[in-house]
Scaffold this active site. Structure first.
Site, PDB file in Angstrom:
ATOM      1  N   LYS A 181     -15.269  -3.819   5.042  1.00  0.00           N
ATOM      2  CA  LYS A 181     -14.704  -4.666   3.976  1.00  0.00           C
ATOM      3  C   LYS A 181     -15.652  -5.779   3.584  1.00  0.00           C
ATOM      4  O   LYS A 181     -16.592  -6.100   4.306  1.00  0.00           O
ATOM      5  CB  LYS A 181     -13.380  -5.258   4.431  1.00  0.00           C
ATOM      6  CG  LYS A 181     -13.522  -6.185   5.628  1.00  0.00           C
ATOM      7  CD  LYS A 181     -12.216  -6.891   5.952  1.00  0.00           C
ATOM      8  CE  LYS A 181     -12.389  -7.710   7.219  1.00  0.00           C
ATOM      9  NZ  LYS A 181     -11.282  -8.586   7.524  1.00  0.00           N
TER      10      LYS A 181
ATOM     11  N   HIS B 266      -8.316  -1.507  -1.117  1.00  0.00           N
ATOM     12  CA  HIS B 266      -7.313  -2.577  -1.267  1.00  0.00           C
ATOM     13  C   HIS B 266      -8.083  -3.788  -1.802  1.00  0.00           C
ATOM     14  O   HIS B 266      -9.115  -4.143  -1.234  1.00  0.00           O
ATOM     15  CB  HIS B 266      -6.694  -3.001   0.063  1.00  0.00           C
ATOM     16  CG  HIS B 266      -6.200  -1.869   0.924  1.00  0.00           C
ATOM     17  ND1 HIS B 266      -4.853  -1.598   1.061  1.00  0.00           N
ATOM     18  CD2 HIS B 266      -6.842  -0.978   1.698  1.00  0.00           C
ATOM     19  CE1 HIS B 266      -4.713  -0.577   1.902  1.00  0.00           C
ATOM     20  NE2 HIS B 266      -5.902  -0.187   2.303  1.00  0.00           N
TER      21      HIS B 266
ATOM     22  N   HIS C  48      -4.586  -1.349  -5.537  1.00  0.00           N
ATOM     23  CA  HIS C  48      -4.994  -0.200  -4.728  1.00  0.00           C
ATOM     24  C   HIS C  48      -5.712   0.760  -5.640  1.00  0.00           C
ATOM     25  O   HIS C  48      -5.132   1.248  -6.604  1.00  0.00           O
ATOM     26  CB  HIS C  48      -3.786   0.429  -4.047  1.00  0.00           C
ATOM     27  CG  HIS C  48      -3.209  -0.478  -3.004  1.00  0.00           C
ATOM     28  ND1 HIS C  48      -2.212  -1.364  -3.286  1.00  0.00           N
ATOM     29  CD2 HIS C  48      -3.557  -0.668  -1.716  1.00  0.00           C
ATOM     30  CE1 HIS C  48      -1.957  -2.073  -2.190  1.00  0.00           C
ATOM     31  NE2 HIS C  48      -2.751  -1.678  -1.226  1.00  0.00           N
TER      32      HIS C  48
ATOM     33  N   ASP D 281      -2.147  -7.861  -5.948  1.00  0.00           N
ATOM     34  CA  ASP D 281      -2.651  -6.739  -5.180  1.00  0.00           C
ATOM     35  C   ASP D 281      -3.236  -5.645  -6.072  1.00  0.00           C
ATOM     36  O   ASP D 281      -2.918  -5.567  -7.256  1.00  0.00           O
ATOM     37  CB  ASP D 281      -1.483  -6.154  -4.369  1.00  0.00           C
ATOM     38  CG  ASP D 281      -1.923  -5.670  -3.014  1.00  0.00           C
ATOM     39  OD1 ASP D 281      -3.137  -5.664  -2.752  1.00  0.00           O
ATOM     40  OD2 ASP D 281      -1.055  -5.288  -2.216  1.00  0.00           O
TER      41      ASP D 281
ATOM     42  N   GLN E 200       1.427 -11.317  -3.691  1.00  0.00           N
ATOM     43  CA  GLN E 200       0.016 -10.934  -3.729  1.00  0.00           C
ATOM     44  C   GLN E 200      -0.370 -10.433  -5.112  1.00  0.00           C
ATOM     45  O   GLN E 200       0.416  -9.766  -5.766  1.00  0.00           O
ATOM     46  CB  GLN E 200      -0.238  -9.799  -2.739  1.00  0.00           C
ATOM     47  CG  GLN E 200      -0.055 -10.195  -1.298  1.00  0.00           C
ATOM     48  CD  GLN E 200      -0.359  -9.031  -0.390  1.00  0.00           C
ATOM     49  OE1 GLN E 200       0.275  -7.990  -0.497  1.00  0.00           O
ATOM     50  NE2 GLN E 200      -1.325  -9.195   0.490  1.00  0.00           N
TER      51      GLN E 200
ATOM     52  N   ARG F 132       6.756 -11.369   5.325  1.00  0.00           N
ATOM     53  CA  ARG F 132       6.183 -11.218   6.659  1.00  0.00           C
ATOM     54  C   ARG F 132       6.842 -12.202   7.609  1.00  0.00           C
ATOM     55  O   ARG F 132       7.048 -13.362   7.267  1.00  0.00           O
ATOM     56  CB  ARG F 132       4.674 -11.460   6.624  1.00  0.00           C
ATOM     57  CG  ARG F 132       3.981 -10.382   5.805  1.00  0.00           C
ATOM     58  CD  ARG F 132       2.488 -10.536   5.797  1.00  0.00           C
ATOM     59  NE  ARG F 132       1.922  -9.565   4.862  1.00  0.00           N
ATOM     60  CZ  ARG F 132       0.693  -9.623   4.400  1.00  0.00           C
ATOM     61  NH1 ARG F 132      -0.110 -10.586   4.789  1.00  0.00           N
ATOM     62  NH2 ARG F 132       0.253  -8.707   3.551  1.00  0.00           N
TER      63      ARG F 132
ATOM     64  N   CYS G 135       0.792  -1.242   0.000  1.00  0.00           N
ATOM     65  CA  CYS G 135       0.000   0.000   0.000  1.00  0.00           C
ATOM     66  C   CYS G 135       0.825   1.294   0.000  1.00  0.00           C
ATOM     67  O   CYS G 135       0.618   2.152  -0.858  1.00  0.00           O
ATOM     68  CB  CYS G 135      -0.998   0.015   1.145  1.00  0.00           C
ATOM     69  SG  CYS G 135      -1.392  -1.558   1.851  1.00  0.00           S
TER      70      CYS G 135
HETATM   71 ZN   LIG Z   1      -3.081  -2.542   0.592  1.00  0.00          ZN
END
Ligand SMILES: [Zn+2]
Ligand SMILES: [Zn+2]
Length: 568
Positions: free
Chosen positions: A396, A442, A317, A315, A313, A295, A266
């Protein structure tokens, strides 16, 4: 009933080892466990003996008797019993309670808040089983003593138990770690815990999925970006990760400054947004990234592809104006459905609403929750509401899937975020010239590619659909000497058509080579001999459907090409 069966197991263990010290024994999904400190290590052969004792206890029909006693009395009682772990728990409870609840069923007394079934007779003696012994540190702290944890399952009926055990057996056969080895897809190495090593065949599946995801994202307006893996902690302080997520991050000093390996994409996506002034005309701005994040998962919790430290990911945004939330969510929901349709897995949707510790304006939250509900309604999606389960920075939608064995997995999350735009002072110029803060959405759909591949490996039991299969067609000449040349011709035709294919010309019997191909879960095996060569054909065997007879090579190429294009 699950927790009551844990008590019954504890009673059986006490009978077997009168010196047992008890830890805790909660109910879990489908069953229970209990932690014991025992004079010797349990062996698998102990489990049937314990089950026998449990059946005897159930048969007696001891009542579960509840009693509220003073902490002082509880201390005396459990001291007398030599239950040092329970005494520790009483010490903790004492701070907030004057009275303590205990449950007694026959010879076993436990510190316990209940509830329980009325009598041990309420447990079906035919419908439970002790399944596993493992080690567990007292209070999950590795500085403490390691205890022995015994797991069990319990159901209402014998039939349910049988079905469950059958499913577990099936799951073991489908274990992605085992299949990953057998099919030569990926490996793990002790020098790099929690990081998968992808082999050529695994990489084919990976790339197919990545490309599929990218093509759908593009269709829905995604703009692909790529951001670094390393950044100074000043960025993570600004994003809030340093304060709230530090324990899960890897960080170290470089030239006297602290750097972090990114655990999330992010803040990096935000840096690109901030490189120039943004206008309302650019919104929604949909950045997508195949984000490689790291992580610091505890080594004890790592589990094949399901729980890794090196995570990739898919991902996204999305920067939107507040008024665009609903429309963008509709589009994301459409996209999610398109993703999962291909894998023939049924998604289930959950809406998580404002938690008690929310940040921001209550009005913004209410409007956003309404937007999410409207979007779900527009897409005619049934969903469950998880009240007060949203993150502190926004509501979410979570998406679970059920695999071929009916197991549930949480995959995609569509998460609204009002906080990051504020922390980074993001803005755009609106149509009236005013400066406004965008909202960030996200949205990872596969979630992590590692985990997703683990899930579908088990979902398909390694027999991937044609479009994902590392080898799509295996050509088997009946005799290499006589038909080797024709086999090469077939291979050439398939390769030109973009079909991943190989020849198996190893000097083995036809039956053996077909079995090898089946073991490798290759969808198509093409046997070629005299007849096939003369007719420019192949004898087709489709994975578990067996022989389909002779088909013209050209027709076969068209058929498999169509299947791949249709993602079959
Ligand atoms: Zn994010
Ligand atoms: Zn209990």
């Amino acid at each position: 009933m699950r927790h009551s069966t844990a008590h019954v197991m504890a009673a059986a263990v006490l009978e077997m080892f009168p010196e047992t010290k008890f830890g805790t024994g909660p109910a879990i999904e489908n069953g229970f466990y209990y932690d014991f400190d025992l004079p010797r290590t349990l062996i698998p052969e102990d489990l049937p003996l314990l089950e026998e004792k449990m059946r005897a206890i159930i048969k007696v029909g001891y009542k579960f008797e509840e009693a509220k006693i003073s902490t002082a009395a509880a201390k005396t009682d459990f001291k007398k019993l030599g239950q040092t772990y329970k005494l520790e728990l009483i010490d903790d409870l004492e701070k907030e309670n004057e009275q303590i609840c205990i449950y007694k069923a026959g010879p076993f007394v436990d510190l316990c808040a209940g509830p329980h079934v009325a009598s041990t007779k309420d447990i079906n003696p035919e419908a439970f089983k002790l399944t596993k012994i493992s080690g567990a540190y007292w209070r999950a702290d590795e500085k403490n003593k390691q205890m022995q944890r015994v797991y069990g399952v319990v159901f209402e009926s014998k039939k349910e138990l049988k079905e469950y055990l059958h499913m577990m057996e099936e799951a073991e056969k489908r274990d992605h770690k085992k299949l990953g080895r057998e099919l030569d897809l990926f490996s793990f190495h002790s020098e790099a815990p929690g990081s998968a090593f992808w082999h050529p065949k695994g990489m084919i599946i990976w790339n197919e999925l990545e490309n599929f995801g990218k093509s759908i994202r593009k269709k829905y307006g995604g703009l692909e970006i790529q951001t670094p893996q390393l950044a100074k902690n000043i960025l993570w302080k600004k994003s809030g990760h340093w304060d709230h997520y530090k324990d899960s991050m890897f960080y170290f000093d470089v030239e006297k400054e602290t750097y972090c390996l990114k655990p999330m994409d992010c803040p990096f996506n935000i840096k690109i947004y901030q490189t120039r002034q943004r206008s309302y005309r650019e919104l929604p701005l949909r950045y997508t990234e195949i984000g490689r994040v790291l992580r610091n998962e505890k080594s004890g919790e790592l589990n094949g592809l399901f729980r890794v430290r090196a995570i990739t990911q898919d991902d996204a945004h999305i920067f939107v104006a507040e008024r665009q939330i609903e429309e963008e969510i509709v589009s994301l929901l459409k996209m999610v459905k398109e993703y999962y349709k291909v894998f023939e897995i049924e998604p289930a949707f959950f809406l998580s609403t404002r938690p008690d510790d929310f940040l921001g304006e209550i009005n913004t939250w209410d409007e956003a929750e309404t937007d999410l509900k409207n979007a779900l309604a527009k897409e005619e999606i049934k969903y469950e509401v998880k009240e007060r389960d949203g993150a502190f920075y926004g509501p979410k939608i979570d998406i679970d899937i059920k695999d071929a064995l009916g197991r549930k997995w949480q995959l995609a999350t569509i998460q609204l975020d009002f906080q990051l735009p504020q922390r980074f002072e993001l803005e755009y110029i609106d149509s009236d010239g005013s400066r406004k803060a965008p909202v960030i959405i996200h949205a990872a759909i596969f979630g992590s590619l590692e985990r997703f591949i683990g899930i579908i490996t088990e979902h398909y039991a390694g027999a991937f659909p044609v479009w994902l299969s590392p080898i799509q067609a295996l050509i088997i000449p009946i005799s290499e000497e006589k038909f080797g040349k024709y086999a090469k011709e077939v291979l050439e035709k398939l390769k030109v058509a973009g079909i991943r294919s190989e020849i198996d010309a190893i000097n083995e019997s036809l039956g053996k080579r077909i079995r090898n191909g089946e073991k490798q879960k290759i969808p198509y095996m093409l046997v070629v001999g005299e007849k096939e060569m003369d007719a420019k054909s192949v004898a087709v065997r489709y994975r578990d459907k067996g022989d389909e007879g002779m088909i013209k090579l050209e027709d076969f190429v068209e058929r498999i090409k169509k299947e791949i294009a249709d993602k079959k």
